[in-house]
Design an enzyme around this catalytic site. Structure first.
Site, PDB file in Angstrom:
ATOM      1  N   GLU A 198       5.692  -3.317   1.091  1.00 43.04           N
ATOM      2  CA  GLU A 198       5.767  -3.070  -0.363  1.00 43.04           C
ATOM      3  C   GLU A 198       5.003  -1.779  -0.616  1.00 43.04           C
ATOM      4  OE1 GLU A 198       7.346  -4.802  -2.657  1.00 43.04           O
ATOM      5  OE2 GLU A 198       7.758  -6.710  -1.679  1.00 43.04           O
ATOM      6  N   GLY A 206       0.834  -1.201   0.000  1.00 42.15           N
ATOM      7  CA  GLY A 206       0.000   0.000   0.000  1.00 42.15           C
ATOM      8  C   GLY A 206       0.865   1.245   0.000  1.00 42.15           C
ATOM      9  N   SER A 207       0.269   2.345   0.425  1.00 43.45           N
ATOM     10  CA  SER A 207       0.949   3.639   0.338  1.00 43.45           C
ATOM     11  C   SER A 207       2.032   3.769   1.419  1.00 43.45           C
ATOM     12  CB  SER A 207      -0.087   4.749   0.526  1.00 43.45           C
ATOM     13  OG  SER A 207      -0.676   4.584   1.802  1.00 43.45           O
ATOM     14  N   GLY A 219       2.137   2.223   5.204  1.00 44.33           N
ATOM     15  CA  GLY A 219       3.231   1.324   5.579  1.00 44.33           C
ATOM     16  C   GLY A 219       3.956   1.807   6.829  1.00 44.33           C
ATOM     17  N   CYS A 253       2.465   0.579  -8.884  1.00 40.77           N
ATOM     18  CA  CYS A 253       3.554   1.066  -8.027  1.00 40.77           C
ATOM     19  C   CYS A 253       4.795   1.292  -8.875  1.00 40.77           C
ATOM     20  CB  CYS A 253       3.828   0.062  -6.917  1.00 40.77           C
ATOM     21  SG  CYS A 253       4.030  -1.612  -7.531  1.00 40.77           S
TER      22      CYS A 253
HETATM   23  P1  NAD Z   1      -3.671   2.204   0.615  1.00 39.60           P
HETATM   24  O1  NAD Z   1      -2.454   2.502   1.414  1.00 39.60           O
HETATM   25  O2  NAD Z   1      -4.770   3.188   0.607  1.00 39.60           O
HETATM   26  O3  NAD Z   1      -4.317   0.803   1.075  1.00 39.60           O
HETATM   27  C1  NAD Z   1      -3.593  -0.399   1.031  1.00 39.60           C
HETATM   28  C2  NAD Z   1      -4.224  -1.395   1.992  1.00 39.60           C
HETATM   29  O4  NAD Z   1      -3.989  -0.950   3.343  1.00 39.60           O
HETATM   30  C3  NAD Z   1      -5.740  -1.536   1.866  1.00 39.60           C
HETATM   31  O5  NAD Z   1      -6.097  -2.890   1.989  1.00 39.60           O
HETATM   32  C4  NAD Z   1      -6.244  -0.747   3.047  1.00 39.60           C
HETATM   33  O6  NAD Z   1      -7.521  -1.144   3.498  1.00 39.60           O
HETATM   34  C5  NAD Z   1      -5.194  -1.096   4.077  1.00 39.60           C
HETATM   35  N1  NAD Z   1      -5.132  -0.257   5.279  1.00 39.60           N
HETATM   36  C6  NAD Z   1      -5.571   1.003   5.461  1.00 39.60           C
HETATM   37  N2  NAD Z   1      -5.362   1.370   6.763  1.00 39.60           N
HETATM   38  C7  NAD Z   1      -4.756   0.328   7.365  1.00 39.60           C
HETATM   39  C8  NAD Z   1      -4.306   0.077   8.697  1.00 39.60           C
HETATM   40  N3  NAD Z   1      -4.426   0.982   9.672  1.00 39.60           N
HETATM   41  N4  NAD Z   1      -3.734  -1.111   8.964  1.00 39.60           N
HETATM   42  C9  NAD Z   1      -3.601  -2.061   8.015  1.00 39.60           C
HETATM   43  N5  NAD Z   1      -4.044  -1.887   6.747  1.00 39.60           N
HETATM   44  C10 NAD Z   1      -4.609  -0.712   6.432  1.00 39.60           C
HETATM   45  O7  NAD Z   1      -3.161   1.926  -0.879  1.00 39.60           O
HETATM   46  P2  NAD Z   1      -4.018   1.787  -2.205  1.00 39.60           P
HETATM   47  O8  NAD Z   1      -4.555   3.113  -2.596  1.00 39.60           O
HETATM   48  O9  NAD Z   1      -4.933   0.638  -2.114  1.00 39.60           O
HETATM   49  O10 NAD Z   1      -2.865   1.352  -3.241  1.00 39.60           O
HETATM   50  C11 NAD Z   1      -1.985   2.239  -3.827  1.00 39.60           C
HETATM   51  C12 NAD Z   1      -0.647   2.297  -3.116  1.00 39.60           C
HETATM   52  O11 NAD Z   1      -0.078   0.987  -3.002  1.00 39.60           O
HETATM   53  C13 NAD Z   1       0.358   3.103  -3.902  1.00 39.60           C
HETATM   54  O12 NAD Z   1       1.131   3.857  -3.020  1.00 39.60           O
HETATM   55  C14 NAD Z   1       1.183   2.038  -4.594  1.00 39.60           C
HETATM   56  O13 NAD Z   1       2.467   2.467  -4.988  1.00 39.60           O
HETATM   57  C15 NAD Z   1       1.247   1.000  -3.528  1.00 39.60           C
HETATM   58  N6  NAD Z   1       1.569  -0.306  -4.088  1.00 39.60           N
HETATM   59  C16 NAD Z   1       2.812  -0.793  -3.864  1.00 39.60           C
HETATM   60  C17 NAD Z   1       3.184  -2.004  -4.432  1.00 39.60           C
HETATM   61  C18 NAD Z   1       4.558  -2.566  -4.218  1.00 39.60           C
HETATM   62  O14 NAD Z   1       4.724  -3.753  -4.468  1.00 39.60           O
HETATM   63  N7  NAD Z   1       5.530  -1.803  -3.780  1.00 39.60           N
HETATM   64  C19 NAD Z   1       2.266  -2.730  -5.200  1.00 39.60           C
HETATM   65  C20 NAD Z   1       0.985  -2.204  -5.396  1.00 39.60           C
HETATM   66  C21 NAD Z   1       0.666  -0.976  -4.828  1.00 39.60           C
END
Ligand code: NAD
Length: 504
Positions: free
Chosen positions: A260, A238-239, A243, A294
């Protein structure tokens, strides 16, 4: 559409929790397609109490699953890959319907799931430990790898099925159980995948709770995963801000994590490279998945001698971009995931202008039902402005010139993220410099191919604010296992290491 949903076991209303049985009596969520805003189905989130029961089942399933020999676990993953092959077309279509990427990319994403299963089957016979010579006479030193526990897999919306499969295929052969919390933007694909895994596990007579699911908000279900010591490893995609939060909570309890996080991919286009390869690589990297990878190309750093030619040819490609319903063959760019993503892109474009960047093309909302369509944008910038250093998760590409290769590498590295990078050059010294310790600081560094579209064979992940985690191929499996070092004495005497003597 109804046929696709039905074939994957999606009903009008679906419980969002699974650990042997389906549960979900929390908030009802209507899932709408970004293609046209139409409702696909309703998902019932799990309550904290239901989550607790799901985790307890997943934890209990680990006790027996870890005892199954790894090659036998590999047979389950082989069957999972076969089941995915059978469901490839339908699952890809559901990915497109729910997330909005083109069908071609949806098919590619499911293919990636199949590929990682194949990889993991082989891996199930190769979970090697090392043996080392002991410094003591008639002693042997060895390392071995044991199953770790429950792996909490938290995924982002943009690869709604592949990231689960990267984690699950490895975790299963490593003897772990998986508890998945998908993005709330893509819960239907998660239900479909869990049903596929459920069928495979039941066919083998194994506990279906080995692949569990808990759909709910990150701030409640996600935090329960982060803080519960029964989850041995949290694999979070995620973002960067997400993270940072997850990392702290998991570290607090000395749990393990794989992070990631966001990227800020750049391509260096050298005057010594093939311009057509550069254009195609940058174009696909920037507009593919509507800039929501990403590994998307967000910056292109072009040698000043070819800057004007490159810019004009790229603008030509952008002008012709077919944007629309991602299920249609000729479409290269579908919608963004939701209306909020469009607003984020428009706000970023305003900031680019305020910071001195020049918008060359794009950033216009298109009139379309659902409201998530926008033209891809190119902005000319003098360097890594503050907004350029941020990951805007949308099709905004920053174009900047460079004079020397060292300057280009400094620009490429001059952002907080460190996921994906590329150079287009036919000059060996340039590409070697780019790949050397003085070169790219990213986890992925490509030559003559763009920043996106990684293969599963290599370890995937990035440095700095990308979080340092690695998933997928190579030896990424080691993060899913517990390492044990053993000294075995067959000398009949007691001898201490480092020559320490013990007089009794
Ligand atoms: P996001 O950070 O909004 O959400 C990712 C996940 O985190 C979701 O399942 C969300 O419900 C969960 N989440 C939210 N709050 C949380 C908490 N307190 N504890 C645990 N989990 C929680 O990201 P998004 O908008 O779904 O995806 C886009 C982001 O993900 C971008 O920054 C992208 O670069 C990144 N991404 C990285 C990779 C990689 O492999 N490096 C791959 C895909 C996406």
């Amino acid at each position: 559409m109804q046929e696709v949903l039905k074939s994957l076991g999606i009903s009008a209303v679906n419980p969002g929790g699974f650990a042997g049985e389906w549960t979900g009596s929390g908030k009802a969520q209507v899932v709408a397609s970004p293609i046209d805003g139409s409702a696909l189905a309703t998902v019932m989130n799990v309550t904290p109490q239901e989550f607790d029961a799901i985790l307890a089942r997943s934890h209990a399933a680990f006790a027996t699953w870890k005892l199954v020999p790894a090659p036998k676990r590999g047979e389950v993953v082989k069957a999972l890959g076969d089941e995915l092959r059978r469901n490839k077309a339908a699952l890809a279509e559901l990915v497109t319907l729910e997330m909005g990427k083109t069908l071609r990319e949806g098919l590619g994403e499911v293919q990636e799931m199949i590929d990682i299963c194949d990889f993991a089957v082989g891996l199930s016979r190769q979970l090697y430990g090392l043996t080392m010579p002991s410094e003591r006479k008639q002693h042997r030193l060895q390392e071995q790898w044991h199953p770790l526990g429950v792996v909490g897999v938290i995924t982002a919306f943009n690869f709604p099925v592949a990231v689960w499969s990267w984690n699950t295929a490895l975790a299963l052969v490593c003897g772990d159980t998986v508890l998945w919390k998908p993005s709330s933007k893509t819960p239907l694909t998660a239900i479909a995948c869990t049903k596929i895994a459920e069928k495979v596990l039941r066919d083998f007579g194994y506990d279906p709770a080995i692949c569990s699911l808990a759909i709910g908000k990150g701030s409640d279900i996600g935090d329960l995963i982060n803080t519960d010591p029964r989850v041995a490893l949290v694999s979070y995609t995620g973002s960067v801000p997400g993270g940072r939060h997850v990392g702290k909570l998991v570290q607090e309890r000395f749990g393990r994590h794989i992070l990631e996080l966001g990227g800020n991919g750049a391509v260096i286009v050298s005057e010594k490279g093939d311009l057509d390869i550069a254009l195609r690589s940058v174009y696909f990297g920037a507009i593919g998945t509507s800039g929501q990878r990403c590994t998307s190309t967000r910056r292109v750093i072009v040698h000043e001698s070819i800057y004007g030619t490159f810019r004009d040819r790229l603008l030509d490609l952008y002008r012709q971009t077919p944007i629309g319903d991602p299920r249609e063959d000729e479409i290269l760019m579908g919608p963004l995931v939701d209306a909020g993503a469009v607003e984020t892109m428009l706000a970023a474009i305003q900031t680019v202008k305020a910071e001195g960047g020049k918008i060359l093309i794009g950033g216009e909302k298109l009139p379309h039902p659902g409201g998530c369509y926008i033209t891809p944008c190119i902005a000319e910038v003098p360097g890594n402005l503050a907004i350029v250093r941020e990951e805007t998760f949308a099709p905004v590409l920053y174009l900047m010139p460079y004079r020397t290769i060292e300057e280009a590498i400094a620009l490429q590295n001059g952002v907080p993220q460190g996921l994906s990078s590329a150079i287009i050059t036919d000059h060996q010294s340039e590409s070697e410099l780019f790949l050397s310790a003085a070169g790219s600081d990213c986890g992925l560094a490509n030559v003559n191919t763009g920043t996106s579209g990684a293969e599963i064979g290599g370890a995937f992940g990035g440095e700095k604010e990308t979080g340092g985690g690695r998933e997928s191929g190579s030896d990424a499996w080691k993060a899913y296992m517990r390492r044990q070092t053993s000294a075995i004495n067959f000398s009949g005497k007691v001898e201490l290491a480092q020559g320490i003597t013990l007089e009794l």
